[in-house]
Write a protein that holds these residues in place. Structure first.
Motif, PDB file in Angstrom:
ATOM      1  N   VAL A  56      89.023 -16.892  50.337  1.00  0.00           N
ATOM      2  CA  VAL A  56      89.038 -16.184  49.058  1.00  0.00           C
ATOM      3  C   VAL A  56      89.348 -14.715  49.359  1.00  0.00           C
ATOM      4  O   VAL A  56      88.793 -14.133  50.286  1.00  0.00           O
ATOM      5  CB  VAL A  56      87.680 -16.298  48.333  1.00  0.00           C
ATOM      6  N   ALA A  57      90.216 -14.122  48.546  1.00  0.00           N
ATOM      7  CA  ALA A  57      90.572 -12.719  48.736  1.00  0.00           C
ATOM      8  C   ALA A  57      89.481 -11.810  48.186  1.00  0.00           C
ATOM      9  O   ALA A  57      88.707 -12.191  47.299  1.00  0.00           O
ATOM     10  CB  ALA A  57      91.908 -12.420  48.054  1.00  0.00           C
ATOM     11  N   GLY A  58      89.434 -10.603  48.716  1.00  0.00           N
ATOM     12  CA  GLY A  58      88.504  -9.594  48.231  1.00  0.00           C
ATOM     13  C   GLY A  58      89.192  -8.665  47.261  1.00  0.00           C
ATOM     14  O   GLY A  58      90.243  -9.037  46.704  1.00  0.00           O
ATOM     15  N   PRO A  59      88.648  -7.503  47.040  1.00  0.00           N
ATOM     16  CA  PRO A  59      87.488  -6.948  47.758  1.00  0.00           C
ATOM     17  C   PRO A  59      86.168  -7.506  47.269  1.00  0.00           C
ATOM     18  O   PRO A  59      86.083  -8.028  46.144  1.00  0.00           O
ATOM     19  CB  PRO A  59      87.589  -5.452  47.456  1.00  0.00           C
ATOM     20  N   CYS A  60      85.140  -7.399  48.119  1.00  0.00           N
ATOM     21  CA  CYS A  60      83.795  -7.811  47.743  1.00  0.00           C
ATOM     22  C   CYS A  60      83.072  -6.621  47.103  1.00  0.00           C
ATOM     23  O   CYS A  60      83.300  -5.477  47.477  1.00  0.00           O
ATOM     24  CB  CYS A  60      83.012  -8.252  48.974  1.00  0.00           C
ATOM     25  N   GLY A  61      82.190  -6.916  46.187  1.00  0.00           N
ATOM     26  CA  GLY A  61      81.418  -5.846  45.558  1.00  0.00           C
ATOM     27  C   GLY A  61      80.390  -6.409  44.606  1.00  0.00           C
ATOM     28  O   GLY A  61      80.326  -7.618  44.361  1.00  0.00           O
ATOM     29  N   GLY A  62      79.574  -5.529  44.059  1.00  0.00           N
ATOM     30  CA  GLY A  62      78.562  -5.957  43.101  1.00  0.00           C
ATOM     31  C   GLY A  62      77.522  -6.882  43.694  1.00  0.00           C
ATOM     32  O   GLY A  62      77.067  -7.819  43.024  1.00  0.00           O
ATOM     33  N   PHE A  63      77.117  -6.597  44.935  1.00  0.00           N
ATOM     34  CA  PHE A  63      76.159  -7.471  45.608  1.00  0.00           C
ATOM     35  C   PHE A  63      74.820  -7.473  44.877  1.00  0.00           C
ATOM     36  O   PHE A  63      74.326  -6.439  44.433  1.00  0.00           O
ATOM     37  CB  PHE A  63      75.947  -7.012  47.051  1.00  0.00           C
ATOM     38  N   ALA A  64      74.217  -8.665  44.768  1.00  0.00           N
ATOM     39  CA  ALA A  64      72.917  -8.793  44.117  1.00  0.00           C
ATOM     40  C   ALA A  64      72.290 -10.123  44.515  1.00  0.00           C
ATOM     41  O   ALA A  64      72.976 -11.033  44.993  1.00  0.00           O
ATOM     42  CB  ALA A  64      73.050  -8.713  42.602  1.00  0.00           C
ATOM     43  N   MET A  65      70.975 -10.212  44.322  1.00  0.00           N
ATOM     44  CA  MET A  65      70.282 -11.486  44.490  1.00  0.00           C
ATOM     45  C   MET A  65      70.132 -12.107  43.115  1.00  0.00           C
ATOM     46  O   MET A  65      69.554 -11.507  42.208  1.00  0.00           O
ATOM     47  CB  MET A  65      68.919 -11.266  45.146  1.00  0.00           C
ATOM     48  N   GLU A  66      70.674 -13.303  42.955  1.00  0.00           N
ATOM     49  CA  GLU A  66      70.662 -13.982  41.662  1.00  0.00           C
ATOM     50  C   GLU A  66      70.269 -15.437  41.853  1.00  0.00           C
ATOM     51  O   GLU A  66      70.879 -16.151  42.644  1.00  0.00           O
ATOM     52  CB  GLU A  66      72.045 -13.902  41.004  1.00  0.00           C
ATOM     53  N   ASN A  67      69.236 -15.848  41.144  1.00  0.00           N
ATOM     54  CA  ASN A  67      68.783 -17.243  41.183  1.00  0.00           C
ATOM     55  C   ASN A  67      68.514 -17.720  42.615  1.00  0.00           C
ATOM     56  O   ASN A  67      68.830 -18.856  42.980  1.00  0.00           O
ATOM     57  CB  ASN A  67      69.821 -18.160  40.520  1.00  0.00           C
ATOM     58  N   GLY A  68      67.923 -16.836  43.411  1.00  0.00           N
ATOM     59  CA  GLY A  68      67.571 -17.204  44.775  1.00  0.00           C
ATOM     60  C   GLY A  68      68.741 -17.246  45.731  1.00  0.00           C
ATOM     61  O   GLY A  68      68.615 -17.754  46.849  1.00  0.00           O
ATOM     62  N   ALA A  69      69.895 -16.711  45.297  1.00  0.00           N
ATOM     63  CA  ALA A  69      71.091 -16.714  46.133  1.00  0.00           C
ATOM     64  C   ALA A  69      71.627 -15.297  46.263  1.00  0.00           C
ATOM     65  O   ALA A  69      71.210 -14.388  45.539  1.00  0.00           O
ATOM     66  CB  ALA A  69      72.150 -17.632  45.528  1.00  0.00           C
ATOM     67  N   ILE A  70      72.563 -15.103  47.186  1.00  0.00           N
ATOM     68  CA  ILE A  70      73.272 -13.837  47.290  1.00  0.00           C
ATOM     69  C   ILE A  70      74.567 -13.972  46.503  1.00  0.00           C
ATOM     70  O   ILE A  70      75.301 -14.950  46.663  1.00  0.00           O
ATOM     71  CB  ILE A  70      73.541 -13.451  48.776  1.00  0.00           C
ATOM     72  N   ARG A  83      83.051 -13.941  40.320  1.00  0.00           N
ATOM     73  CA  ARG A  83      81.745 -13.809  40.949  1.00  0.00           C
ATOM     74  C   ARG A  83      81.348 -15.124  41.600  1.00  0.00           C
ATOM     75  O   ARG A  83      81.533 -16.207  41.022  1.00  0.00           O
ATOM     76  CB  ARG A  83      80.694 -13.388  39.922  1.00  0.00           C
ATOM     77  N   MET A  84      80.778 -15.033  42.814  1.00  0.00           N
ATOM     78  CA  MET A  84      80.406 -16.229  43.560  1.00  0.00           C
ATOM     79  C   MET A  84      78.987 -16.079  44.089  1.00  0.00           C
ATOM     80  O   MET A  84      78.507 -14.965  44.312  1.00  0.00           O
ATOM     81  CB  MET A  84      81.392 -16.458  44.717  1.00  0.00           C
ATOM     82  N   GLN A  85      78.313 -17.207  44.289  1.00  0.00           N
ATOM     83  CA  GLN A  85      76.949 -17.239  44.819  1.00  0.00           C
ATOM     84  C   GLN A  85      76.901 -18.123  46.058  1.00  0.00           C
ATOM     85  O   GLN A  85      77.592 -19.149  46.133  1.00  0.00           O
ATOM     86  CB  GLN A  85      75.965 -17.790  43.778  1.00  0.00           C
ATOM     87  N   PHE A  86      76.060 -17.708  47.013  1.00  0.00           N
ATOM     88  CA  PHE A  86      75.929 -18.457  48.259  1.00  0.00           C
ATOM     89  C   PHE A  86      74.464 -18.480  48.696  1.00  0.00           C
ATOM     90  O   PHE A  86      73.698 -17.575  48.389  1.00  0.00           O
ATOM     91  CB  PHE A  86      76.773 -17.819  49.359  1.00  0.00           C
ATOM     92  N   ASP A  87      74.126 -19.519  49.461  1.00  0.00           N
ATOM     93  CA  ASP A  87      72.770 -19.601  50.016  1.00  0.00           C
ATOM     94  C   ASP A  87      72.551 -18.538  51.100  1.00  0.00           C
ATOM     95  O   ASP A  87      71.440 -18.026  51.257  1.00  0.00           O
ATOM     96  CB  ASP A  87      72.519 -20.988  50.614  1.00  0.00           C
ATOM     97  N   SER A  88      73.603 -18.239  51.847  1.00  0.00           N
ATOM     98  CA  SER A  88      73.537 -17.203  52.876  1.00  0.00           C
ATOM     99  C   SER A  88      74.916 -16.581  53.057  1.00  0.00           C
ATOM    100  O   SER A  88      75.939 -17.227  52.799  1.00  0.00           O
ATOM    101  CB  SER A  88      73.075 -17.768  54.225  1.00  0.00           C
ATOM    102  N   MET A  89      74.918 -15.340  53.520  1.00  0.00           N
ATOM    103  CA  MET A  89      76.152 -14.616  53.763  1.00  0.00           C
ATOM    104  C   MET A  89      76.108 -14.019  55.165  1.00  0.00           C
ATOM    105  O   MET A  89      75.123 -13.396  55.555  1.00  0.00           O
ATOM    106  CB  MET A  89      76.299 -13.495  52.720  1.00  0.00           C
ATOM    107  N   TYR A  90      77.184 -14.230  55.930  1.00  0.00           N
ATOM    108  CA  TYR A  90      77.318 -13.654  57.265  1.00  0.00           C
ATOM    109  C   TYR A  90      78.413 -12.587  57.248  1.00  0.00           C
ATOM    110  O   TYR A  90      79.591 -12.913  57.099  1.00  0.00           O
ATOM    111  CB  TYR A  90      77.715 -14.721  58.292  1.00  0.00           C
ATOM    112  N   PRO A  91      78.068 -11.311  57.393  1.00  0.00           N
ATOM    113  CA  PRO A  91      79.103 -10.296  57.566  1.00  0.00           C
ATOM    114  C   PRO A  91      79.700 -10.399  58.972  1.00  0.00           C
ATOM    115  O   PRO A  91      78.992 -10.214  59.963  1.00  0.00           O
ATOM    116  CB  PRO A  91      78.356  -8.975  57.384  1.00  0.00           C
ATOM    117  N   ALA A  92      80.978 -10.712  59.055  1.00  0.00           N
ATOM    118  CA  ALA A  92      81.678 -10.772  60.338  1.00  0.00           C
ATOM    119  C   ALA A  92      82.571  -9.542  60.433  1.00  0.00           C
ATOM    120  O   ALA A  92      83.808  -9.637  60.432  1.00  0.00           O
ATOM    121  CB  ALA A  92      82.486 -12.062  60.453  1.00  0.00           C
ATOM    122  N   LEU A  93      81.944  -8.384  60.477  1.00  0.00           N
ATOM    123  CA  LEU A  93      82.640  -7.104  60.389  1.00  0.00           C
ATOM    124  C   LEU A  93      82.531  -6.288  61.671  1.00  0.00           C
ATOM    125  O   LEU A  93      82.805  -5.086  61.680  1.00  0.00           O
ATOM    126  CB  LEU A  93      82.081  -6.303  59.203  1.00  0.00           C
TER     127      LEU A  93
END
Length: 304
Positions: free
Chosen positions: A198-212, A220-230
């Motif tokens: 999926v293309a970026g940019p990423c932004g608007g980070f928040a915790m929603e419904n127990g997800a990131i 907008r997308m939700q995930f159980d976990s996020m790994y920054p590979a930066l």
């Protein structure tokens, strides 16, 4: 001015292990701790041998600090600002304070690069809940069969996504800055593994419904976990200022006994090229500490 047998710079697992070893060798040591060990970020480490139910990173560090203090290690809550070797001994500077030592052990570690636009409070809370993770070697097991985002692109992002793919089939590689920058080989590898891009940019980070959750070019997308590979920043500046050789990736270069190209200057832990793991850092510290002890024993009298 007092002359320490060894000054340890950095108080993560490597530095604290070295402090325990060197203090038990009856050496006069000083440990500088600026309070930014990456290990303190760990909510619960499940792959540290001897803790079958896991252990919090800060709790582990505190146990190690207590153990080092028990044997007389002097811990100073200060940041080292300069390191030179003007003669046979080292000069260590903490702002306007000067210290001298026969040997120095660098255990300064690295700093992970965070996604842009995520504030400290959110980052730390999400990290404590396992919604943000930085080390798939440490905690890939914990995302088994979960929905995971890898923030990154190119060779590094591809490699991290492939590694995590051995734990779960639901992985999305999200570019941090617009379209992905992928070679044909990377694209082919991701396709073969079934890893979505999926293309970026990423932004608007928040915790929603127990997800990131965060915004992408596809919404907008939700995930159980996020790994920054930066990537990360290796804290090898003090080694360079002292004249020690470093790699193209800024890791401190050492020999089999963890000694740098500067005689009497040693390094251990994540600042040295290798597996960024607590167990590895502790093992290196044990080797370096014993080499330091043996070096000093050549010139110092036996205990009476």
């Amino acid at each position: 001015m007092d002359l320490d047998d060894c000054i340890i710079i950095g108080a993560g697992p490597a530095g604290l292990t070295a402090a325990i070893y060197l203090a038990r060798y009856h050496l006069d040591i000083r440990l500088f701790d600026c309070g930014t060990s990456r290990a303190s970020w760990i909510p619960t480490s499940h792959n540290h041998a001897g803790f079958p139910d896991g252990i919090n990173g800060e709790e582990l560090l505190e146990r190690m600090r207590e153990q080092a203090a028990k044997y007389g290690a002097l811990r100073e809550p200060k940041r080292v600002t300069d390191l030179i070797k003007p003669d046979e001994c080292f000069t260590v500077t903490c702002d306007d304070e000067i210290y001298r030592a026969r040997t120095v052990l660098l255990a300064t570690g690295v700093v992970n690069n965070r996604p842009e636009g995520i504030d400290d409070q959110l980052h730390d809370e999400a990290l404590s809940r396992g919604l943000i993770r930085y080390c798939p070697v440490c905690d890939g097991y914990e995302v088994t069969d979960k929905k995971v985002a890898v923030i990154g692109t190119g060779d590094h992002g591809t490699a991290e996504a492939q590694f995590i793919r051995t734990y779960t089939s639901d992985i999305t590689l999200v570019s941090p800055d617009g379209d992905h920058d992928l070679s044909d080989a990377c694209s082919e590898a991701l396709d073969e593994a079934g890893i979505r891009r999926v293309a970026g940019p990423c932004g608007g980070f928040a915790m929603e419904n127990g997800a990131i959750a965060f915004d992408t070019a596809e919404g907008r997308m939700q995930f159980d976990s996020m790994y920054p590979a930066l990537g990360s920043v290796v804290r090898s500046g003090l080694a360079r200022s002292c004249g020690a050789e470093v790699s193209e990736d800024d890791c401190v270069l050492v020999d089999d006994h963890l000694e740098t190209s500067i005689s009497g200057l040693f390094a251990a832990g994540d600042v040295v090229l290798g597996l960024d793991q607590i167990s590895h850092a502790m093992g290196q510290a044990g080797v370096a500490s014993t080499a330091i002890r043996n070096r000093l024993a050549e010139k110092m009298p036996l205990r009476r």
